[in-house]
Scaffold this active site. Structure first.
Site, PDB file in Angstrom:
ATOM      1  CE1 TYR A  54      -3.168  -2.931   0.201  1.00 11.47           C
ATOM      2  CE2 TYR A  54      -3.281  -2.574   2.904  1.00 11.47           C
ATOM      3  CZ  TYR A  54      -3.529  -3.347   1.521  1.00 11.47           C
ATOM      4  OH  TYR A  54      -4.421  -4.319   1.734  1.00 11.47           O
ATOM      5  CG  HIS A 122      -1.618  -8.682   0.079  1.00  5.95           C
ATOM      6  ND1 HIS A 122      -1.188  -7.531   0.037  1.00  5.95           N
ATOM      7  CD2 HIS A 122      -2.901  -8.791  -0.008  1.00  5.95           C
ATOM      8  CE1 HIS A 122      -1.931  -6.551  -0.138  1.00  5.95           C
ATOM      9  NE2 HIS A 122      -3.126  -7.522  -0.168  1.00  5.95           N
TER      10      HIS A 122
END
Length: 323
Positions: A54, A122
């Protein structure tokens, strides 16, 4: 704020997704984002979710800044595996053991902490056996760098193989009134194994709040119309009509449609923890108030009947999910 359990890890019943504070949903405001995290902790929402990708990397730094001096109040979750460069370009999915170790060390440094409470892969790397990736993650637990392990967007078969190497505390996958495919096989699998479920995008990436009436309501730089087909012109009007159904029930309950959507996720089981994302204190407080909304069996059945067929895939590229 009540608590729930992800395997043996205790977390607040609602968490805070921090991704949008740094990327994808328009321009961020660091000061307001840090204030939002502080407000979450003040209200008992102590389960914070970030990832190295992110920003990239900037979100972990922001979260680390926000929790400095309050680390003991936080259940901190971050992720590795979607490899990006500092300039934002994508490298690919990486589950190689040596990368697992280096990614964890880098996250610890950016977050300014000595351990991560919940460390997720992830996305599953189809080129690396899951046993090798989770084996490296287990080494991080043994070293005291990580408390619990998680997976994101993994298939039932992958979850079983991973869990046989080291206990998996949580699976994080998209789940909302607009995204219910996990109900067929994934939820039964993790419940059999004693794994908790973390529901990301429980508000349908904001669609279910009722605040997005057209794509023109999205800020400059917001990627939803490009990355998420449910916001495309071909599907938008159909999906907005479904939101109107949620709004009608919310009016009866005296709450917002977003609160109904979150209350629905919370009602799907005590082993499910939604992590709605926001970068503003006002929306945070609205989201957390959903914990006080009670939906009756009749309400839940009505939602099942009237909000059941959104149009469009949840990602433009579905190739990396449910591996």
């Amino acid at each position: 704020m009540q608590t729930r359990h992800l395997g043996t890890l205790t977390v607040s019943a609602l968490g805070l997704g921090c991704m949008g504070m740094s990327e994808f949903y328009g321009t961020g405001d660091e000061a307001e984002s840090i204030a939002t995290i502080h407000r979450a902790l003040d209200l008992g929402c102590t389960f914070l979710d970030t990832a190295d990708m992110y920003g990239p990397f900037t979100n972990e730094r922001l979260v680390g800044t926000a929790i400095a001096g309050r680390r003991d109040e936080v259940v901190l979750a971050t992720k590795f595996g979607n490899e990006r460069r500092e300039d934002g370009s994508w490298v690919g999915i990486n589950g190689r053991p040596e990368y697992v170790r280096s990614a964890c060390d880098a996250s610890l440094q950016r977050l300014g902490v000595d351990h991560i409470d919940l460390y997720y892969q992830h996305r599953v790397d189809a080129t690396v056996p899951i046993e090798e990736t989770v084996g490296a993650m287990a080494e991080l637990v043994a070293a005291g760098k990580v408390g619990h392990l998680g997976l994101s967007e993994a298939s039932p078969a992958t979850i079983r193989r991973a869990h046989a190497v080291h206990p998996i505390a949580a699976l994080q996958t998209e789940y909302s009134l607009f995204t219910r495919d996990v109900e067929a096989e994934i939820l039964p699998t993790i419940r059999e194994l004693g794994i908790g479920f973390v529901a990301y995008s429980p508000l349908g990436r904001g669609f279910l709040t009722g605040k997005i009436r057209s794509t023109g309501d999205l800020a400059a730089g917001d990627s939803r119309t490009q990355r998420f087909p449910r916001f495309s012109p071909d599907h938008f009007d159909h999906n907005l009509a479904l939101v109107s159904q949620v709004e009608s029930l919310a009016a009866e309950k005296g709450c917002t449609p977003g609160q109904v959507a979150l209350a629905w996720v919370l009602a799907q089981g005590d082993d499910i923890v939604p992590i709605p994302g926001t970068k503003r204190r006002t929306y945070l407080e609205e989201n957390l108030a959903a914990a006080d909304i009670e939906l009756s069996p009749a309400d839940l059945a009505w939602l099942d009947e009237h909000v059941s067929d959104p149009e469009g895939d949840r990602y433009a590229d579905m190739g990396t999910v449910n591996r």
